[in-house]
Design a protein around this motif. Sequence first.
Motif, PDB file in Angstrom:
ATOM      1  N   SER A   1      22.069   5.516   3.930  1.00  0.00           N
ATOM      2  CA  SER A   1      22.876   4.323   4.166  1.00  0.00           C
ATOM      3  C   SER A   1      21.973   3.137   4.487  1.00  0.00           C
TER       4      SER A   1
ATOM      5  N   VAL B   1      21.407   6.741  -3.588  1.00  0.00           N
ATOM      6  CA  VAL B   1      22.454   6.279  -2.658  1.00  0.00           C
ATOM      7  C   VAL B   1      23.795   6.205  -3.378  1.00  0.00           C
TER       8      VAL B   1
ATOM      9  N   THR C   1      27.856   6.578  -1.709  1.00  0.00           N
ATOM     10  CA  THR C   1      28.850   5.804  -0.954  1.00  0.00           C
ATOM     11  C   THR C   1      28.209   4.811   0.016  1.00  0.00           C
ATOM     12  N   GLY C   2      26.943   5.047   0.364  1.00  0.00           N
ATOM     13  CA  GLY C   2      26.232   4.082   1.203  1.00  0.00           C
ATOM     14  C   GLY C   2      26.053   2.737   0.522  1.00  0.00           C
TER      15      GLY C   2
ATOM     16  N   LYS D   1      30.799   1.032  -1.624  1.00  0.00           N
ATOM     17  CA  LYS D   1      31.840   1.205  -0.603  1.00  0.00           C
ATOM     18  C   LYS D   1      33.201   1.362  -1.272  1.00  0.00           C
TER      19      LYS D   1
END
Length: 217
Positions: free
Chosen positions: A166, A183, A185-186, A189
């Motif tokens: 994140s 990366v 969902t970090g 969004k």
Amino acid sequence: MSTHRNNFRWELFDQLPVVGILRNVSIEEAAMILPVYIEAGFTTIEVPINSENSAELIRRLVLDFGGTLNIGAGSVIDLPDLQQALDAGAGFIVTPVIDEEVISHCVNEDIPIFPGAFSPTEVAKAWKLGAAMVKVFPAGGAGVDYIKALKEPLKGIKLLPTGGVSINNAKDYFLAGAQGLGVSTGLFKSELIRNKEWGKLREHFVSFHRVIQNRGT
């Protein structure tokens, strides 16, 4: 097996060594997300082959953004997955596991491959088989200290921690010795995408980029 058409460019990746993992978004959503992603300075995108409309999405991204982005396929676990990814135009391949057939095909065809590994033995094996970088997965549970510990005996191996990365820990992973990050969902969004808040998503991308740019300080 067909070869790739969308060539991976290391100079693009090196500008911002982050593989953004774009999972389960529609082609319409991707058409809104990718311009702000590029505008914020990101250069590399992975579409998991097991996500919705993955082959179609990869084809469209290559068509629309192939000149600006490295576009690859993730979650490749066997040769049929690899075939599907390459047919769609993927320029690099990411796997969650070590599959020797997939790795050797990519190495022979000069397609960058980022195989998933976790233990020191797996990481070393993936590297010896010809990995461009080794995706340390899942990195989230083990965290930054695990990357630091891996780097001590395996200094020459390029690591790409993925899972649980994140904006809050990205810099720490680089300081621990990672050469890149995967990366999901970090970066992307889901709430902002669902609500079509593209301005806020862009602000998030810009903030994330700033953290990476300042990673050496």
